[in-house]
Design a protein around this motif. Structure first.
Motif, PDB file in Angstrom:
ATOM      1  N   SER B 408     -11.873   7.116   6.228  1.00  0.00           N
ATOM      2  CA  SER B 408     -11.881   5.738   6.510  1.00  0.00           C
ATOM      3  C   SER B 408     -11.447   5.033   5.188  1.00  0.00           C
ATOM      4  CB  SER B 408     -13.497   5.372   6.712  1.00  0.00           C
ATOM      5  OG  SER B 408     -14.369   5.565   5.941  1.00  0.00           O
ATOM      6  N   ASP B 409     -11.750   5.574   4.195  1.00  0.00           N
ATOM      7  CA  ASP B 409     -11.365   5.023   2.906  1.00  0.00           C
ATOM      8  C   ASP B 409      -9.721   5.167   2.748  1.00  0.00           C
ATOM      9  OD1 ASP B 409     -11.674   4.141   0.268  1.00  0.00           O
ATOM     10  OD2 ASP B 409     -11.111   5.944  -0.625  1.00  0.00           O
ATOM     11  N   THR B 410      -9.081   6.025   3.180  1.00  0.00           N
ATOM     12  CA  THR B 410      -7.691   6.221   3.009  1.00  0.00           C
ATOM     13  C   THR B 410      -6.995   5.449   3.989  1.00  0.00           C
ATOM     14  OG1 THR B 410      -7.989   8.701   2.629  1.00  0.00           O
ATOM     15  CG2 THR B 410      -5.652   8.062   2.917  1.00  0.00           C
ATOM     16  N   ALA B 411      -7.582   4.973   5.280  1.00  0.00           N
ATOM     17  CA  ALA B 411      -6.983   4.496   6.103  1.00  0.00           C
ATOM     18  C   ALA B 411      -7.042   2.751   5.857  1.00  0.00           C
ATOM     19  CB  ALA B 411      -7.718   4.688   7.613  1.00  0.00           C
ATOM     20  N   ASP B 412      -8.280   2.627   5.144  1.00  0.00           N
ATOM     21  CA  ASP B 412      -8.351   1.068   4.791  1.00  0.00           C
ATOM     22  C   ASP B 412      -7.418   0.849   3.678  1.00  0.00           C
ATOM     23  OD1 ASP B 412     -10.481   0.892   6.414  1.00  0.00           O
ATOM     24  OD2 ASP B 412     -12.091   0.957   4.686  1.00  0.00           O
ATOM     25  N   ARG B 413      -7.028   1.715   2.795  1.00  0.00           N
ATOM     26  CA  ARG B 413      -6.197   1.506   1.587  1.00  0.00           C
ATOM     27  C   ARG B 413      -4.911   1.577   2.118  1.00  0.00           C
ATOM     28  NH1 ARG B 413      -7.782   2.810  -3.424  1.00  0.00           N
ATOM     29  NH2 ARG B 413      -6.579   4.774  -3.093  1.00  0.00           N
ATOM     30  N   HIS B 414      -4.680   2.362   3.279  1.00  0.00           N
ATOM     31  CA  HIS B 414      -3.072   2.724   3.543  1.00  0.00           C
ATOM     32  C   HIS B 414      -2.426   1.441   3.939  1.00  0.00           C
ATOM     33  CE1 HIS B 414      -0.001   3.972   6.597  1.00  0.00           C
ATOM     34  NE2 HIS B 414       0.313   4.857   5.575  1.00  0.00           N
ATOM     35  N   GLY B 415      -1.274   1.102   3.504  1.00  0.00           N
ATOM     36  CA  GLY B 415      -0.417  -0.100   3.623  1.00  0.00           C
ATOM     37  C   GLY B 415      -0.897  -1.357   2.688  1.00  0.00           C
ATOM     38  N   SER B 416      -1.861  -1.001   1.650  1.00  0.00           N
ATOM     39  CA  SER B 416      -2.161  -1.943   0.844  1.00  0.00           C
ATOM     40  C   SER B 416      -0.994  -2.380  -0.185  1.00  0.00           C
ATOM     41  CB  SER B 416      -3.609  -1.822  -0.092  1.00  0.00           C
ATOM     42  OG  SER B 416      -3.240  -0.588  -0.647  1.00  0.00           O
ATOM     43  N   ILE B 417      -0.024  -1.493  -0.181  1.00  0.00           N
ATOM     44  CA  ILE B 417       1.271  -1.683  -0.766  1.00  0.00           C
ATOM     45  C   ILE B 417       2.342  -1.376   0.207  1.00  0.00           C
ATOM     46  CG2 ILE B 417       2.716  -0.896  -2.672  1.00  0.00           C
ATOM     47  CD1 ILE B 417       0.269  -0.031  -4.388  1.00  0.00           C
ATOM     48  N   MET B 418       3.316  -2.350   0.308  1.00  0.00           N
ATOM     49  CA  MET B 418       4.383  -2.109   1.196  1.00  0.00           C
ATOM     50  C   MET B 418       5.677  -2.409   0.458  1.00  0.00           C
ATOM     51  SD  MET B 418       2.832  -4.240   4.446  1.00  0.00           S
ATOM     52  CE  MET B 418       1.748  -5.273   3.475  1.00  0.00           C
ATOM     53  N   LEU B 419       6.571  -1.614   1.006  1.00  0.00           N
ATOM     54  CA  LEU B 419       8.001  -1.450   0.496  1.00  0.00           C
ATOM     55  C   LEU B 419       8.818  -1.896   1.675  1.00  0.00           C
ATOM     56  CD1 LEU B 419       8.005   1.830  -1.528  1.00  0.00           C
ATOM     57  CD2 LEU B 419       7.105  -0.599  -2.565  1.00  0.00           C
TER      58      LEU B 419
END
Lengths: 546, 584
Positions: B408-419
């Motif tokens: 859940s931690d990885t999923a929550d943070r996934h996409g917090s930076i977008m390129l």
């Protein structure tokens, strides 16, 4: 194909299904030749290594026996490559032997090709002093250990049949006043004595010292014990006096402060490696008495110079003790060559299940850096980042809260950085022990902690090893030596001695989120996770739910 | 190399054979001719038309190449001059005969070899040189189908790697060192070398080497990866057996499983030369070893029976008997490892491959969940909840708390930076301005020269791949790249490789079609050279006339020869000649 508990993989790992009814029996058979690599809750992973197979061969087991164990307990066929490798590897052991002819050490082989191959190595040639008419080679008297090291590196481990010096006789028996050795301690001693020399691996708090004491009682000979520090030396002395019939006058301490040489002498690694004018100043200790047994406490920490000394101590019986046979310098094969093979190993959780060590809960608490700290962290160089993250002031409030949540426990706050520890000690109003604390003061504080006079103590890495604090039931780790797995295990080990009231232990690790502190924490936790310890992960904001 | 000699010797070829063969070469399907040329291996240099090729094919070396495909018994029959129809047909296929007649030069070469090597008919076609029983003993170091199943899983892993990125080959068609290292680093530990896995994939047709890149074949590999492990194994086993030519099958069958006899049996069976069998046999044996159907020294009982019977039925029953039942369950452990204690069903295996990093591949598989593996899964469209549900559905035990937290931690943070890629470089945006603040001052990201363009957005001239790598290395959540990079699709569709022999035959046939005068000229040239009496038909102003000539010369567009009937010398313009043929 039997529905056994084992699965042998072609990468030489062996998976053991713990819940299988035959798992316990099979584990003992497996431990003869395979190294326990991970022991989480459901499936343990062993690895078949050359050292493991040679250990087994050294103990008299054959390749057929090893294969029979695997084949009879495996769920699937043993991969053909693995089977062939086992036969090949085990057949290499003992093709060379080290023997004694009067006072001369001889390197011999029935297979002249092998002898020719190894003597082509310049490093081996340097250790040989002459060739005999029968094709064998005379070995330099001092080179027994070094030669074994080199032969292991070449893949032709020698069977050392040169025997041990019995050492001066010493009357010693265990003081059987209401206690006895536990079954695994007896097994460990049996395996050690059968093998001659070697290493016993037991969890912290499982009574490794008593294995050493038991070995002394069985060998009945003058004993040199090498330990990590003076506090540990004194604990050994106390334990020997308490558990054996020896009187204080035959047990000596050889450290920075005291230089006693007695039939049982406990010396620190530090004093043994101390140099004066470029020379080891205390080497005479090694020949001061006719030691029949040398015990290396915390053998995973054995300093490199002591390896050299050990190479020259090959004629003495050697016992290594450790909880974690992980050397951060990767010199495990030197431990095999110079101290001896691993003779006994027991999974931590198994000892815990038998009630000999305290159950422990591990909790990782993730702490967010505030925005300023986050910016400072981002702008820092790599070398400063860990220190910055690990010693964030945000950890103080979490430490406070945890202490308040454990009003009846004795708590160690453990860290790496002295300024962080000083700040914590001052803020919490509790005593602090570091390397700078005088030995007597350390002992006084430890005693106060044991008696309950002091409930919370801040300690540096001086308390990582060999400090017996059975009453400690909570540890809060605020920082550590980067990603050291053995340090994590040793720190947890401070809590594992069974408590009088049967309470379990709790080990907290405070980690700054999204920093190198978190990466190191993951690496640090690997060994314990592989031993079956679970780390719950909690956000600092949810601490009240812990 | 042919046993007959190094130098290519040209026989004093009969003109009739040459003409007949040239005619055949001009009229046959190029693909059929190419099959024969593959065997006969004529020199292709300097061949301008069918006559050149026919002449080359009637050289002794080329004839020997053809004869090498005949067993000792057939060579003896062929040398008799009156072989059975089956042998004549075979000769026709191999362009050693035309119009039902084996060329005299061919018969002569067969006789030469019989005399040279003392070739005798074989007592039976299937020899019994080996006294050992067929393989399949359960003793150690023998072939094992279990090992084969593990190799199948590894080949599956290789395809997954190649699907993600193809790997480069060198000009010689081998994997470059860098590619090998890359593949080795991404494959779990294996007995089989990565280069051997690649070769196996190529020969089995699962991957292609196109334009210096090795990639899976879309039409085959995708379907193959959807099969269960046993079916994958069976598919590969059938492919391996399908690669066996009748000749190679005969030799293998004759060995009775003892591969130590292979060379001896091959030589006894094909005495003129058996080296041509080696590549095919090595390919097939390589595949059989990979499948656990052969060891270095023996064929397994199943393989032997399949070869004897010439069917795949035995292979199907072998895998049914020996493969463990596939499972769809596993154990998720606190140390973030996942253990599948048996062969996984294809769908569960594929999903686990996406979510976790493979650590050990065998009949059991062990995986490890890492932030990186989860990020990759999230990149490919998985969700945190989806991953947790999948694990919970298939795990035999509850999912440990730390595993749930990690997901859940990885999923929550996934996409917090977008390129986002664009022509000028990369646009970077973050969920929060604070995160962008950190990125802007981060000493490890200085090289990016990020410029803030909005509260939560910055730009750099550096490409998105580099930004992603640097940000990950600096410990930030793996950035989500919103536009996919433009790159060649890694999976290829089958494209038939150009066959140089087909090209050659097409060329000479078009030469013949387009220039009938040239064909005529080559016939006349041949007649002059061989002093063969010919009948020519000449178009004269008053009509067509036939002449029977002993040709003497062909020069300056004129054929000079002695008219047999009139006993006079004639010189005929070649342009007026409309037909040429042997004199009756």
């Amino acid at each position: 194909m039997p529905e056994g508990p084992l699965i042998v993989q072609s990468d030489r790992t062996v998976l053991l299904e713990v819940a299988h009814p035959d798992a316990t029996t099979v584990r003992h058979e497996l431990a003869v030749f395979a190294e326990l690599e991970r022991a989480p809750e459901h499936v343990h992973t062993y690895r078949i290594t050359r050292l493991g197979l040679w250990n087994a061969r050294a103990a008299g087991h054959t390749a057929d026996e090893v294969l029979a164990t695997l084949e009879s307990h495996s769920k699937f066929p043993v991969p053909t490559g693995v089977a062939a490798d086992i036969v090949d590897t085990m057949n290499r052991f003992g093709r060379l032997t080290i023997e004694r002819d009067a006072d001369i050490l001889i390197l011999r082989s029935d297979d002249s090709a092998v002898l020719t191959e190894v003597t082509k190595s310049a490093k081996v040639r340097d250790l040989l002093v002459g060739r005999r008419p029968d094709g064998s080679h005379e070995v330099a008297p001092w080179a027994r250990g070094t030669l074994k090291q080199e032969l292991v590196k070449l893949g032709w481990p020698a069977e050392d049949n040169a025997g041990y010096r019995p050492g001066a006789h010493m009357d010693i028996s265990l003081a059987n006043d209401g206690w006895h050795l536990r079954h695994y301690q007896e097994h460990a001693i049996d395996h050690f004595l059968t093998g001659g020399s070697g290493v016993v691996v037991l969890p912290c708090g499982a009574g490794k010292t008593l294995v050493g004491v038991g070995a002394m009682a069985r060998t009945q000979t003058d004993t040199l014990i090498l330990v990590t520090n003076t506090v540990s030396a004194r604990q050994w002395r106390d334990e020997i006096l308490k558990r054996t019939t020896l009187s204080p006058d035959v047990v000596g301490e050889y450290s920075g402060s005291v230089k006693e040489v007695r039939p049982v002498t406990i010396a620190t690694y530090q004093i043994l490696t101390a140099k004066r004018k470029g020379e080891f100043a205390h080497l005479a200790l090694l020949d001061a008495l006719d030691w029949g047994l040398v015990i290396y406490d915390e053998v995973h920490l054995l300093p490199a110079p002591v390896f050299k000394l050990t190479a020259e101590l090959q004629a003495r019986r050697r016992l290594g003790l450790t909880a974690t046979l992980i050397r951060e310098d990767g010199r495990e094969s030197d431990v095999f060559s110079l101290i001896g093979p691993k003779r006994f190993d027991a999974p931590w959780k198994e000892i815990e299940a038998e009630g000999y060590i305290s159950p422990a809960r591990c909790v990782e608490i993730r702490i967010d850096l505030d925005e300023d700290e986050r910016l400072m962290y981002a702008a820092s160089s790599d070398k400063d980042r860990y220190r910055l993250a690990a010693s964030t002031p945000a950890k103080l409030s979490v430490v406070r809260q945890l202490i308040s949540q454990h009003p009846d426990d004795r708590i160690l706050v453990i860290g790496q950085y002295l300024d962080q520890l000083a700040d914590l000690g001052e803020a919490l109003g509790v005593p602090e022990i570091t390397g700078a604390t005088p030995i007597d003061e350390r002992e006084r504080l430890f005693n106060s902690f044991r008696s309950g006079e002091v409930r919370v103590m801040v300690v540096s890495k001086v308390a990582n090893f060999s400090v017996d604090l059975p009453e400690a039931s909570v540890a809060i780790q605020v920082s550590g030596a980067f990603g050291s797995r053995q340090e994590e295990a040793q720190r947890l080990g401070r809590l594992l001695r069974p408590k009088q009231d049967g309470r379990s232990a709790t080990f907290y690790t405070l980690v700054a989120r999204d920093t190198i502190d978190q990466d190191y924490a993951q690496n640090r936790q690997r060994f314990l996770a592989e031993q079956g310890y679970s780390y719950d992960i909690v956000n600092a904001g949810d601490l009240s739910t812990v | 190399m042919l046993a007959g000699g190094v130098l290519r010797r040209v026989t004093n070829t009969e003109p009739a054979s040459l003409t007949a063969l040239a005619r055949r070469l001009s009229s046959l399907d190029p693909a059929a001719v190419a099959v024969a040329l593959e065997v006969r291996r004529p020199r292709s240099v300097g061949i301008k038309d069918a006559f050149d090729l026919a002449q080359e094919l009637l050289s002794s070396d080329c004839i020997d190449n053809g004869l090498s495909r005949f067993t000792a018994t057939d060579v003896v029959k062929l040398a008799s001059g009156a072989p059975e129809r089956k042998i004549v047909n075979r000769c026709e296929h191999l362009l050693l005969a035309a119009d039902g007649q084996i060329f005299p030069d061919v018969v002569a070469r067969a006789r030469y070899w019989i005399a040279e090597k003392g070739i005798m008919p074989l007592p039976t076609e299937v020899m019994t040189l080996s006294t050992k029983e067929p393989g399949g003993s359960s003793t150690r170091n023998e072939a094992s189908i279990s090992d084969g199943l593990v190799n199948v899983l590894l080949l599956n892993d290789l395809l997954a790697i190649l699907e993600e990125n193809g790997v480069r080959t060198t000009r010689t068609g081998h994997l470059s060192k860098a590619s090998l290292l890359d593949v080795s680093g991404r494959l779990p530990h294996a007995e089989m070398l990565p280069a051997d896995l690649v070769s196996w994939g190529l020969t089995s047709g699962l991957i292609d080497d196109l334009d210096g890149m090795i990639r899976p074949r879309r039409d085959v590999a995708v379907k193959w990866r959807e099969l269960g492990t046993s079916d994958k194994w069976l598919w590969l086993a059938k492919r391996a057996m399908g690669l066996l030519s009748p000749e190679a099958r005969l030799v293998l069958a004759s060995c009775r499983g003892d591969l130590g006899l292979l060379a001896q049996v091959a030589h006894a069976t094909y005495p003129i030369d058996s080296s041509w069998l080696s590549p095919a046999l090595n390919t097939v044996l390589g595949a059989l070893r990979a499948l656990g159907l052969a060891s270095d020294s023996r064929l397994s009982l199943e393989a032997q029976e399949a070869i004897d019977a010439g069917t795949d039925a035995r292979l199907a029953s072998a895998i049914r008997e020996k493969a463990p039942t596939e499972v769809s369950t596993f154990l998720v452990q606190q140390d973030l490892s996942i253990v599948a204690p048996g062969l996984l069903t294809a769908d569960v295996g594929r999903r686990l491959d996406t979510i976790a990093r493979i650590e050990s591949r065998g009949l059991a598989s062990t995986y490890r969940l890492t932030v990186d593996s989860l990020n990759r899964a999230l990149d490919s469209g998985e969700t945190g909840a989806g991953i947790t549900d999948f694990l919970a559905d298939h795990s035999l035990t509850p999912i440990p708390q730390n595993v749930q937290y990690l997901i859940s931690d990885t999923a929550d943070r996934h996409g917090s930076i977008m390129l986002r890629r664009d022509a000028q470089g990369t646009s970077l945006s973050t969920y929060t301005p604070h995160l962008l603040d950190s990125l802007l001052v981060d000493s490890n990201l200085r090289a990016l020269k990020l410029e803030r363009v909005a509260h939560t957005e910055a730009r750099t001239r550096v490409d998105a791949d580099t930004v992603l790598r640097l940000a990950e290395d600096a410990g930030y959540p793996r950035p989500l790249v919103l536009t996919s990079p433009t790159r060649t699709p890694p999976v290829t569709t089958a494209a038939p490789a150009a066959n140089p022999w087909v090209e050659l035959v097409r060329r000479i046939q078009s030469e013949t079609d387009d220039a009938p005068r040239g064909w005529m000229g080559r016939q006349l040239e041949l007649a002059v050279r061989s002093k063969q009496r010919i009948r020519v038909t000449v178009a004269m102003p008053d009509g067509e006339r036939d002449f029977v000539l002993d040709p003497a010369a062909l020069a300056n567009g004129r054929l000079r020869g002695r008219d047999v009937r009139g006993a006079v010398e004639r010189t005929l313009p070649v342009d007026f000649i409309i037909a040429v043929g042997p004199a009756e």
